[in-house]
Structures are given as structure tokens and as C-alpha cells.
Design a protein around this motif. Structure first.
Motif, PDB file in Angstrom:
ATOM      1  N   ASP A  93      -0.170   3.617  -4.288  1.00  0.00           N
ATOM      2  CA  ASP A  93      -0.726   2.357  -4.548  1.00  0.00           C
ATOM      3  C   ASP A  93      -1.224   1.507  -3.317  1.00  0.00           C
ATOM      4  O   ASP A  93      -1.634   0.397  -3.396  1.00  0.00           O
ATOM      5  CB  ASP A  93      -0.322   1.831  -5.714  1.00  0.00           C
ATOM      6  CG  ASP A  93       0.915   1.205  -5.511  1.00  0.00           C
ATOM      7  OD1 ASP A  93       1.624   1.266  -4.338  1.00  0.00           O
ATOM      8  OD2 ASP A  93       1.596   0.445  -6.582  1.00  0.00           O
ATOM      9  N   SER A 118      -4.490   4.490  -5.561  1.00  0.00           N
ATOM     10  CA  SER A 118      -5.118   3.299  -5.809  1.00  0.00           C
ATOM     11  C   SER A 118      -4.560   2.052  -4.941  1.00  0.00           C
ATOM     12  O   SER A 118      -4.281   2.383  -3.784  1.00  0.00           O
ATOM     13  CB  SER A 118      -4.495   2.836  -7.313  1.00  0.00           C
ATOM     14  OG  SER A 118      -3.140   2.312  -7.056  1.00  0.00           O
ATOM     15  N   GLU A 120      -3.863  -1.002  -6.061  1.00  0.00           N
ATOM     16  CA  GLU A 120      -2.865  -1.875  -6.599  1.00  0.00           C
ATOM     17  C   GLU A 120      -2.004  -2.831  -5.722  1.00  0.00           C
ATOM     18  O   GLU A 120      -1.719  -4.037  -5.891  1.00  0.00           O
ATOM     19  CB  GLU A 120      -1.946  -1.321  -7.504  1.00  0.00           C
ATOM     20  CG  GLU A 120      -2.840  -0.624  -8.679  1.00  0.00           C
ATOM     21  CD  GLU A 120      -1.804   0.208  -9.552  1.00  0.00           C
ATOM     22  OE1 GLU A 120      -0.816  -0.003  -9.638  1.00  0.00           O
ATOM     23  OE2 GLU A 120      -2.414   1.085 -10.547  1.00  0.00           O
ATOM     24  N   ASN A 121      -1.502  -2.292  -4.425  1.00  0.00           N
ATOM     25  CA  ASN A 121      -0.670  -2.921  -3.673  1.00  0.00           C
ATOM     26  C   ASN A 121      -1.157  -2.677  -1.989  1.00  0.00           C
ATOM     27  O   ASN A 121      -0.469  -2.276  -1.145  1.00  0.00           O
ATOM     28  CB  ASN A 121       0.837  -2.434  -3.618  1.00  0.00           C
ATOM     29  CG  ASN A 121       1.307  -2.728  -4.868  1.00  0.00           C
ATOM     30  OD1 ASN A 121       1.518  -4.054  -5.332  1.00  0.00           O
ATOM     31  ND2 ASN A 121       2.041  -2.054  -5.669  1.00  0.00           N
TER      32      ASN A 121
END
Length: 174
Positions: A93, A118, A120-121
Motif C-alpha cells: 500500500d 494501493s 493507502e500509505n
């Protein structure tokens, strides 16, 4: 009627593929990278069976803490086969080009897995988006290899899902 799919899959795979390693909670290895780091596939083909779960990124071409870019990677003799592509997930992520969920270079089959990148972070240092799978290493000795993907899902929220290219050595002067 009660059917134990996992047991059936283990029996079927054991018959077809010798040298089997199981990855999952409480099995031979907890994650794919640990299995890759500890097997010797230099003379015999190894099959890694991935049991349901979400796993961190792995690389067949470099240590995870090694700096990108990479070259002169040995071609692995490893197949990685998930029990089910919807429940066997490799995910990163960070959304960073240098840390895709999977960097693959093998004479083998990659089957029944989902690769998800992804953001996300996402790191503030991420210079461009990450592929879900990156296939772009120049093999040691420029050897050929045959890699097959079967029944896999690829998803990237920051770049193309699969990055497959040809890494060339740059020449200065001529």
C-alpha cells in the motif's frame, strides 16, 4: 457431503509438482519472501503453495531492502500457486514504483493469486506510481526464461497494473 478443498488441492499439487513449500499462517513459511529467501532452487524446481491470506510484497530479484534499480538477477526456478485467487492476495500500500507487490523473474508458473498495489500509505518520497507486478529485470548472463501467469488478478491504483519491459545495459561512448 463434506469436501475438504484444501486437502484435495494439496494432494493434487503434490502429485503434479515435486518439491513443495507451503506459505501461510502456521505452515512452512509465514510469507512468500521468507520462502524465497530460504529455498534452494538452483538445481530443482520448487513450488510454493500460497494458502488464503493477505501477504506483503515479495521480490525474486533483490533483497527487499536493496536499492532500485536492479540488474544481473538470477532467474529463479520457482512456481507460486495460490489456493484461490480471491483469497490469496499479495498487497503493498505504499504506491511507490520501487516497492511493487511483486517483482518476478522465474522459469515457472504464477497462478491463482491477486496482486494489489494501493496508495493507502503512499510515501511523500514516492516519485511515481507502483505496478501490481513488475517484470523488468535483466537476468544474469542475459539468459532467457519462461514465465507463465494463469488465473491471476492485477490491480494498481497508481499506475498500470503490470509493468513488463526490457532492461538494457546503457553504454557510454559507442
Amino acid at each position: 457431503i463434506n469436501i475438504d478443498i484444501e486437502c484435495t488441492m494439496k494432494t493434487l499439487v503434490r502429485d503434479v509438482y515435486p518439491n513443495i513449500i507451503h506459505v501461510g499462517s502456521g505452515l512452512n513459511y509465514e510469507n512468500i519472501q521468507a520462502a524465497l529467501d530460504n529455498i534452494d532452487d538452483s538445481e530443482n524446481h520448487i513450488t510454493i503453495i500460497v494458502h488464503p491470506g493477505t501477504y506483503p510484497r515479495f521480490s525474486m530479484i533483490r533483497k527487499l531492502d536493496a536499492v532500485y534499480p536492479w540488474t544481473n538477477a538470477p532467474v529463479r526456478n520457482v512456481s507460486i500457486i495460490g489456493i484461490d485467487k480471491y483469497t490469496c492476495i499479495i498487497k503493498d500500500d505504499s504506491g511507490d514504483y520501487s516497492t511493487p507487490p511483486a517483482e518476478i523473474l522465474t522459469n515457472g508458473t504464477i497462478k491463482n493469486l491477486s496482486f494489489i498495489s494501493s496508495h493507502e500509505n503512499q510515501s511523500v518520497n514516492a516519485n511515481k506510481g507502483s505496478y501490481a507486478v513488475h517484470i523488468d529485470a535483466r537476468p544474469a548472463g542475459n539468459t532467457g526464461y519462461k514465465m507463465v501467469f494463469e488465473n491471476c488478478l492485477f490491480n494498481s491504483s497508481t499506475a498500470s497494473a503490470v509493468g513488463a519491459g526490457r532492461s538494457e545495459e546503457r553504454r557510454v561512448g559507442k
